[in-house]
Design an enzyme around this catalytic site. Structure first.
Site, PDB file in Angstrom:
ATOM      1  N   GLU A  80      22.715 -35.238 -27.909  1.00 22.55           N
ATOM      2  CA  GLU A  80      21.863 -34.040 -27.833  1.00 22.55           C
ATOM      3  C   GLU A  80      20.829 -33.998 -28.954  1.00 22.55           C
ATOM      4  OE1 GLU A  80      24.177 -30.453 -28.140  1.00 22.55           O
ATOM      5  OE2 GLU A  80      25.103 -31.069 -30.012  1.00 22.55           O
ATOM      6  N   ILE A  89      33.910 -31.540 -33.643  1.00 16.35           N
ATOM      7  CA  ILE A  89      33.941 -32.656 -32.689  1.00 16.35           C
ATOM      8  C   ILE A  89      32.875 -33.690 -33.028  1.00 16.35           C
ATOM      9  CG2 ILE A  89      34.819 -31.210 -30.802  1.00 16.35           C
ATOM     10  CD1 ILE A  89      31.952 -31.493 -29.547  1.00 16.35           C
ATOM     11  N   ASP A  90      31.918 -33.318 -33.893  1.00 20.25           N
ATOM     12  CA  ASP A  90      30.736 -34.165 -34.089  1.00 20.25           C
ATOM     13  C   ASP A  90      30.993 -35.420 -34.941  1.00 20.25           C
ATOM     14  OD1 ASP A  90      29.471 -32.168 -32.696  1.00 20.25           O
ATOM     15  OD2 ASP A  90      28.683 -31.171 -34.472  1.00 20.25           O
ATOM     16  N   HIS A 123      30.490 -27.986 -22.876  1.00 16.07           N
ATOM     17  CA  HIS A 123      31.694 -27.600 -23.605  1.00 16.07           C
ATOM     18  C   HIS A 123      32.985 -28.179 -23.044  1.00 16.07           C
ATOM     19  CE1 HIS A 123      28.708 -24.958 -25.305  1.00 16.07           C
ATOM     20  NE2 HIS A 123      29.533 -24.731 -26.304  1.00 16.07           N
ATOM     21  N   GLY A 150      33.289 -27.052 -40.151  1.00 23.74           N
ATOM     22  CA  GLY A 150      32.285 -28.077 -40.446  1.00 23.74           C
ATOM     23  C   GLY A 150      31.753 -27.956 -41.868  1.00 23.74           C
ATOM     24  N   ARG A 204      30.754 -17.976 -35.952  1.00 23.78           N
ATOM     25  CA  ARG A 204      29.710 -18.415 -36.881  1.00 23.78           C
ATOM     26  C   ARG A 204      29.222 -17.124 -37.535  1.00 23.78           C
ATOM     27  NH1 ARG A 204      28.990 -23.774 -35.053  1.00 23.78           N
ATOM     28  NH2 ARG A 204      28.945 -24.022 -32.801  1.00 23.78           N
TER      29      ARG A 204
HETATM   30  O1  F6P Z   1      29.306 -28.615 -33.825  1.00 23.31           O
HETATM   31  C1  F6P Z   1      30.004 -28.665 -32.639  1.00 23.31           C
HETATM   32  C2  F6P Z   1      29.103 -28.430 -31.457  1.00 23.31           C
HETATM   33  O2  F6P Z   1      29.889 -28.525 -30.291  1.00 23.31           O
HETATM   34  C3  F6P Z   1      27.905 -29.341 -31.381  1.00 23.31           C
HETATM   35  O3  F6P Z   1      28.214 -30.606 -30.886  1.00 23.31           O
HETATM   36  C4  F6P Z   1      26.993 -28.529 -30.496  1.00 23.31           C
HETATM   37  O4  F6P Z   1      25.651 -28.804 -30.768  1.00 23.31           O
HETATM   38  C5  F6P Z   1      27.295 -27.112 -30.880  1.00 23.31           C
HETATM   39  O5  F6P Z   1      28.566 -27.130 -31.503  1.00 23.31           O
HETATM   40  C6  F6P Z   1      27.300 -26.149 -29.751  1.00 23.31           C
HETATM   41  O6  F6P Z   1      27.495 -24.885 -30.268  1.00 23.31           O
HETATM   42  P1  F6P Z   1      27.803 -23.589 -29.406  1.00 23.31           P
HETATM   43  O7  F6P Z   1      29.192 -23.729 -28.873  1.00 23.31           O
HETATM   44  O8  F6P Z   1      27.667 -22.479 -30.379  1.00 23.31           O
HETATM   45  O9  F6P Z   1      26.796 -23.575 -28.309  1.00 23.31           O
END
Ligand code: F6P
Length: 417
Positions: free
Chosen positions: A301, A201-202, A335, A154, A124
């Site tokens: 979440e 995945i969302d 995860h 995304g 990111r």
């Molecule tokens: O956007 C995918 C996602 O897995 C979301 O479902 C979750 O909120 C976020 O990424 C978690 O991000 P990270 O892996 O940076 O904690």
């Protein structure tokens, strides 16, 4: 065409299938194919080594496996294992240290279809959000001669690609004025071709039925729920399961439907009443009276109540324990939902979408919009990227305005309140 592919944002199963398909389809169409490691971060960092990638590529092995000579000029026989170890030197002497934009060939993506995560890395990236970062990215691409970019990520990642494309002529002009690129490079790189594929995945992107990685994550959650079911029944327990999805309830909803959950909390459709505790307890009590020995509550979440107050799994657990006297546990799947091997759909769809992405790039002109490759009713689609981004943002706005019916109908046009 010299095309590069990168993955950005949270990884998702199927991203490797995208990279593989783009590389192979690109080669078959006569393109030079590159991958960018570590998402936009890699574009911004570029290649530190002075030597051109060609100089450190190993010679092709003596045995030629593809007969058609037209393919041969673009096929490069790498280690097959290239990139799998991230940054290390490879037996062939090829090194990835300091190199983020790497030319790849047919063998480099061999076996990638079945691998989870993203083998070229993702990030990111904050610097790409700045004009300086995007200028560095453009310079690094031009240096390697790249004129087309496939981004799998995304909506934020795809918007970033569109921003780069729209700023491109100005950036290229500045780079020429600064003497960083030659007149010839300036002429050759007048515009950037981009295409986006939705890796997340969302399943939170509008105008496509399924994002890459969502089917696998859903499958993972269902497997976990099956495992929890048997222990829940054994002890007659309640389980509150928190699932990912950010502000989208697709994973929670579909997992709940697939596993016969008793109650599901999702952002787009909060409980009817507020406070909601009585509503949930009444439903679960009824199920228990009907003879159910287990209780499964799924909390997305991003779940909220009608006043947009977050609904937390730990709090739901307390309510079930204190009001209904249920022996309750919380399981946060985390995860485990995101990693692991892609399911069949996350191999097939990303492959077809990757092929379509290459076609879209070959047909792109400065006038055509940036496309997002999606799927709708079992067909691969090409949608103007920014239309899809705007439709996705409209959902977020409706949610902020507590217009849940609108949010639901935007997510699913066939939804009736
Ligand atoms: O956007 C995918 C996602 O897995 C979301 O479902 C979750 O909120 C976020 O990424 C978690 O991000 P990270 O892996 O940076 O904690």
């Amino acid at each position: 065409m010299k095309l590069a592919v990168l993955t950005s944002g949270g990884d998702s199963a199927g991203m490797n299938a995208v990279v593989r398909a783009v590389v192979k389809a690109g080669i078959l169409q006569g393109c030079e194919t590159w991958v960018v490691r570590e998402g936009y971060e890699g574009l911004v960092r570029g290649n530190q080594a002075d030597e051109h990638q060609d100089a450190i590529l190993p010679p092709p092995p003596p045995e030629v496996r593809v007969k058609d000579v037209n393919f041969l000029k673009n096929l490069r026989f790498g280690d097959g294992a290239l990139l799998k170890d991230g940054t290390g030197d490879l037996p062939s002497g090829r090194t990835l240290k300091g190199r983020y934009i790497v030319r790849v060939g047919w063998d480099d993506v061999r076996g990638w279809l079945t691998e989870g995560g993203t083998l070229i890395g993702t990030a990111r990236c904050k610097s790409f959000r700045t004009p300086e970062g995007r200028t560095a990215a453009a310079y690094n691409m031009i240096k390697e001669g790249i004129d087309a970019l496939v981004v799998c990520g995304g909506d934020g990642s795809l918007t970033g690609a569109d921003v780069l494309r729209s700023e491109w002529p100005k950036i290229v002009g500045t780079l020429r004025e600064q003497g960083k690129i030659s007149e010839e490079q300036y002429k050759l790189h007048g515009h950037l071709k981009i295409v986006g594929l939705v890796g997340s995945i969302d399943n939170d992107m509008s105008m496509t039925d399924l994002t890459i990685g969502a089917p696998t994550a859903l499958h993972r959650i269902c497997e976990a729920l099956d495992n929890i079911n048997s222990t829940a029944i054994s002890h007659s327990r309640a389980f509150v399961i928190e699932v990912m999805g950010r502000h989208c309830g697709w994973l929670a909803l579909l997992a709940g439907l697939s596993s016969g959950a008793d109650f599901i909390f999702i952002p787009e459709s909060p409980p009817e009443t507020n406070p909601w505790e009585d509503e949930m307890c009444a439903k679960i009590q009824r199920h228990r009276h009907m003879g159910k020995r287990k209780t499964i509550v799924i909390v997305a979440e991003g779940a909220v109540d009608k006043e947009l107050q977050p609904i937390r799994a730990e709090y739901v657990k307390d309510v079930l324990s204190e009001r209904l006297g249920l022996d309750t546990r919380v399981t946060t799947l985390g995860h485990t939902q995101r990693g692991g091997k892609p399911c069949a759909l996350d191999r097939i769809w990303p492959t077809l979408q990757g092929i379509e992405a290459v076609k879209a790039l070959l047909e792109a002109t400065p006038q055509t919009p940036s496309y997002m490759i999606g799927m709708c009713e079992n067909k691969i689609t090409r949608i103007p990227l920014m239309e899809a981004v705007a439709a996705t943002q409209a959902v977020a706005t409706a949610l902020q305005q507590k217009d849940f019916a609108k949010a639901m109908s935007l997510r699913d046009p066939e939804f009736v309140d």
